[in-house]
Motif scaffolding. Structure first.
Motif, PDB file in Angstrom:
ATOM      1  N   TYR A  10     -11.670   2.640   6.750  1.00  0.00           N
ATOM      2  CA  TYR A  10     -11.679   2.849   5.429  1.00  0.00           C
ATOM      3  C   TYR A  10     -13.050   3.044   4.818  1.00  0.00           C
ATOM      4  O   TYR A  10     -13.054   3.984   4.244  1.00  0.00           O
ATOM      5  CB  TYR A  10     -11.045   1.625   4.726  1.00  0.00           C
ATOM      6  CG  TYR A  10      -9.620   1.068   5.278  1.00  0.00           C
ATOM      7  CD1 TYR A  10      -8.838   1.919   5.569  1.00  0.00           C
ATOM      8  CD2 TYR A  10      -9.526  -0.351   5.055  1.00  0.00           C
ATOM      9  CE1 TYR A  10      -7.471   1.381   6.024  1.00  0.00           C
ATOM     10  CE2 TYR A  10      -8.298  -0.728   5.566  1.00  0.00           C
ATOM     11  CZ  TYR A  10      -7.172   0.114   5.895  1.00  0.00           C
ATOM     12  OH  TYR A  10      -6.065  -0.440   6.380  1.00  0.00           O
ATOM     13  N   ARG A  23      -6.468  10.613   2.553  1.00  0.00           N
ATOM     14  CA  ARG A  23      -5.300  10.344   3.121  1.00  0.00           C
ATOM     15  C   ARG A  23      -5.045  10.161   4.800  1.00  0.00           C
ATOM     16  O   ARG A  23      -4.526   9.143   5.097  1.00  0.00           O
ATOM     17  CB  ARG A  23      -4.314  11.642   2.806  1.00  0.00           C
ATOM     18  CG  ARG A  23      -3.827  11.584   1.374  1.00  0.00           C
ATOM     19  CD  ARG A  23      -3.003  12.660   1.047  1.00  0.00           C
ATOM     20  NE  ARG A  23      -2.745  12.914  -0.203  1.00  0.00           N
ATOM     21  CZ  ARG A  23      -2.108  13.885  -1.068  1.00  0.00           C
ATOM     22  NH1 ARG A  23      -1.885  14.966  -0.159  1.00  0.00           N
ATOM     23  NH2 ARG A  23      -1.999  14.000  -2.147  1.00  0.00           N
ATOM     24  N   VAL A  77      -6.883   6.771   5.371  1.00  0.00           N
ATOM     25  CA  VAL A  77      -6.179   5.561   4.629  1.00  0.00           C
ATOM     26  C   VAL A  77      -4.984   6.042   4.339  1.00  0.00           C
ATOM     27  O   VAL A  77      -4.504   6.621   3.208  1.00  0.00           O
ATOM     28  CB  VAL A  77      -7.146   5.077   3.318  1.00  0.00           C
ATOM     29  CG1 VAL A  77      -6.431   4.031   2.829  1.00  0.00           C
ATOM     30  CG2 VAL A  77      -8.575   5.090   3.441  1.00  0.00           C
ATOM     31  N   PRO A  78      -3.836   5.883   5.271  1.00  0.00           N
ATOM     32  CA  PRO A  78      -2.446   6.163   5.080  1.00  0.00           C
ATOM     33  C   PRO A  78      -1.721   5.631   3.765  1.00  0.00           C
ATOM     34  O   PRO A  78      -0.735   6.219   3.357  1.00  0.00           O
ATOM     35  CB  PRO A  78      -1.979   5.761   6.573  1.00  0.00           C
ATOM     36  CG  PRO A  78      -2.990   5.603   7.371  1.00  0.00           C
ATOM     37  CD  PRO A  78      -4.109   5.243   6.695  1.00  0.00           C
ATOM     38  N   ASP A  79      -2.106   4.418   3.715  1.00  0.00           N
ATOM     39  CA  ASP A  79      -1.203   3.596   2.617  1.00  0.00           C
ATOM     40  C   ASP A  79      -1.632   4.195   1.210  1.00  0.00           C
ATOM     41  O   ASP A  79      -2.664   3.975   1.002  1.00  0.00           O
ATOM     42  CB  ASP A  79      -1.714   2.114   2.951  1.00  0.00           C
ATOM     43  CG  ASP A  79      -0.704   1.143   1.804  1.00  0.00           C
ATOM     44  OD1 ASP A  79      -1.255   0.816   0.813  1.00  0.00           O
ATOM     45  OD2 ASP A  79       0.381   1.157   2.051  1.00  0.00           O
ATOM     46  N   ARG A  80      -0.564   4.304   0.554  1.00  0.00           N
ATOM     47  CA  ARG A  80      -0.632   5.157  -0.899  1.00  0.00           C
ATOM     48  C   ARG A  80      -1.620   4.095  -1.687  1.00  0.00           C
ATOM     49  O   ARG A  80      -2.590   4.405  -2.443  1.00  0.00           O
ATOM     50  CB  ARG A  80       0.437   5.553  -1.477  1.00  0.00           C
ATOM     51  CG  ARG A  80       0.323   6.347  -2.505  1.00  0.00           C
ATOM     52  CD  ARG A  80       1.599   6.926  -3.076  1.00  0.00           C
ATOM     53  NE  ARG A  80       1.509   7.523  -4.295  1.00  0.00           N
ATOM     54  CZ  ARG A  80       2.486   8.132  -4.941  1.00  0.00           C
ATOM     55  NH1 ARG A  80       3.782   8.043  -4.489  1.00  0.00           N
ATOM     56  NH2 ARG A  80       2.541   8.493  -6.298  1.00  0.00           N
ATOM     57  N   ALA A  81      -0.691   2.877  -1.897  1.00  0.00           N
ATOM     58  CA  ALA A  81      -1.243   1.874  -2.713  1.00  0.00           C
ATOM     59  C   ALA A  81      -2.870   1.602  -2.404  1.00  0.00           C
ATOM     60  O   ALA A  81      -3.688   1.105  -3.227  1.00  0.00           O
ATOM     61  CB  ALA A  81      -0.351   0.445  -2.514  1.00  0.00           C
ATOM     62  N   LEU A  82      -3.324   1.281  -1.214  1.00  0.00           N
ATOM     63  CA  LEU A  82      -4.679   1.030  -0.634  1.00  0.00           C
ATOM     64  C   LEU A  82      -5.458   2.322  -1.006  1.00  0.00           C
ATOM     65  O   LEU A  82      -6.770   1.927  -1.901  1.00  0.00           O
ATOM     66  CB  LEU A  82      -4.619   0.869   0.705  1.00  0.00           C
ATOM     67  CG  LEU A  82      -6.005   0.417   1.373  1.00  0.00           C
ATOM     68  CD1 LEU A  82      -6.670  -0.733   0.790  1.00  0.00           C
ATOM     69  CD2 LEU A  82      -5.925   0.292   2.981  1.00  0.00           C
ATOM     70  N   ARG A  83      -5.136   3.367  -1.130  1.00  0.00           N
ATOM     71  CA  ARG A  83      -5.927   4.705  -1.624  1.00  0.00           C
ATOM     72  C   ARG A  83      -6.106   4.390  -2.897  1.00  0.00           C
ATOM     73  O   ARG A  83      -7.267   4.531  -3.523  1.00  0.00           O
ATOM     74  CB  ARG A  83      -5.139   5.950  -1.266  1.00  0.00           C
ATOM     75  CG  ARG A  83      -5.153   6.304   0.280  1.00  0.00           C
ATOM     76  CD  ARG A  83      -4.849   7.778   0.378  1.00  0.00           C
ATOM     77  NE  ARG A  83      -3.679   8.364  -0.198  1.00  0.00           N
ATOM     78  CZ  ARG A  83      -2.399   8.412   0.305  1.00  0.00           C
ATOM     79  NH1 ARG A  83      -2.438   7.708   1.665  1.00  0.00           N
ATOM     80  NH2 ARG A  83      -1.485   8.715  -0.166  1.00  0.00           N
ATOM     81  N   GLU A 101       0.627  -8.281  -6.072  1.00  0.00           N
ATOM     82  CA  GLU A 101       1.883  -7.946  -5.782  1.00  0.00           C
ATOM     83  C   GLU A 101       3.060  -9.021  -6.702  1.00  0.00           C
ATOM     84  O   GLU A 101       4.029  -8.505  -7.119  1.00  0.00           O
ATOM     85  CB  GLU A 101       2.203  -8.326  -4.184  1.00  0.00           C
ATOM     86  CG  GLU A 101       1.469  -7.463  -3.375  1.00  0.00           C
ATOM     87  CD  GLU A 101       1.235  -7.775  -1.890  1.00  0.00           C
ATOM     88  OE1 GLU A 101       2.350  -8.646  -1.776  1.00  0.00           O
ATOM     89  OE2 GLU A 101       0.443  -7.582  -1.229  1.00  0.00           O
TER      90      GLU A 101
END
Length: 267
Positions: A132, A155, A158-164, A250
């Motif tokens: 990351y 992208r 960091v594949p996870d959209r929420a983490l981006r 969450e």
């Protein structure tokens, strides 16, 4: 090091110790704004002053080459002495939870009660953090004049959209259109073994302690409980249903009710 703070004041003055909130890796005090206000208002627990901090190398706090837990705990101690009259309840998530545990074990006179959110005093695997950091370092900031412009460049790493989206909260775009990370990526990268590790601090914090964790997270597993109980003999454990490591994001309402209820019960 004196840390930047964002303070939520109660509607009426309170003589209770303030609550200090310590964010996790890549986070900031701003991430905790809504929760700070809820806990300060007095609806779910007695009203009190809530002080959310930016840890060193994060947010608007100064940068420092040392990103170890003794250094982070020293910063928290200085801030509690300056902002909280020398004693506070302390809530820390993830990296901030380890810094808070380090503080409680080494400067217990400063900590009234301790809440560790989805973290234990043990070493963990890397969990992809170096990837990351390298993804953030790989963003060509000269092409970025708004946060959304940096998102495609993250992208692959960091594949996870929420983490981006979470990481991009630490990207500042100045009035002149220049962009910069509000994270000392070099120091965090150099000290990642310290951050995911645990310094082996000994001692005992005997004050009231809550370990609240996500039911879907593996950060506070059964194997960690003997170590927790050895260092924090008064520890109690609560799981937040349908939540992972980022339990406060969450399931914010369940998190506030759990923390507020515990604070009310132990006041």
């Amino acid at each position: 090091m004196r840390l930047n703070t964002i303070i939520a004041e109660p509607k009426t003055p309170s003589d209770l110790p303030p609550l200090v909130i310590v964010h996790g890796l890549y986070g900031s005090a701003k991430n905790w704004g809504a929760i700070s206000k809820r806990l300060a208002q007095g609806n779910v627990c007695p009203a009190r002053r809530v002080v959310a901090v930016d840890l060193r190398n994060h947010g608007d706090s100064p940068w420092g080459e040392d990103a170890s837990y003794p250094a982070l705990a020293s910063d928290l101690a200085e801030t509690i002495e300056a902002e909280c009259g020398g004693r506070a309840d302390v809530l820390g998530h993830s990296m901030g939870g380890k810094a808070s545990m380090q503080l409680a074990l080494t400067r217990p006179e400063l900590v009234n009660r301790l809440i560790a959110a989805d973290i234990a005093p043990v070493a963990y695997e890397n969990h992809g953090h170096l990837a990351y950091i390298r993804a953030m370092k790989g963003v060509d900031l000269s092409t970025v004049n708004r946060r959304a412009a940096a998102e495609p460049q993250l992208r692959d790493g960091v594949p996870d959209r929420a983490l981006r989206a979470f990481l991009l909260q630490s990207l500042a775009v100045e009035e002149d259109g220049t962009a910069r990370w509000k994270l000392n990526l070099d120091a965090l990268e150099a000290h990642m073994p310290d951050i995911v590790g645990w310094p082996g601090t000994e001692g005992e914090f005997t004050g009231p302690t809550l370990f609240v964790h996500g039911a879907n997270s593996d950060y506070v597993g059964p194997e960690a409980r003997p170590q927790i109980k050895r260092l924090f003999p008064a520890a109690r454990f609560v799981a937040v249903k349908e939540a992972g490591h980022w339990l406060h994001a969450e399931q914010p309402e369940a998190f506030v009710q759990t923390v507020g209820g515990w604070l009310k019960a132990t006041d």
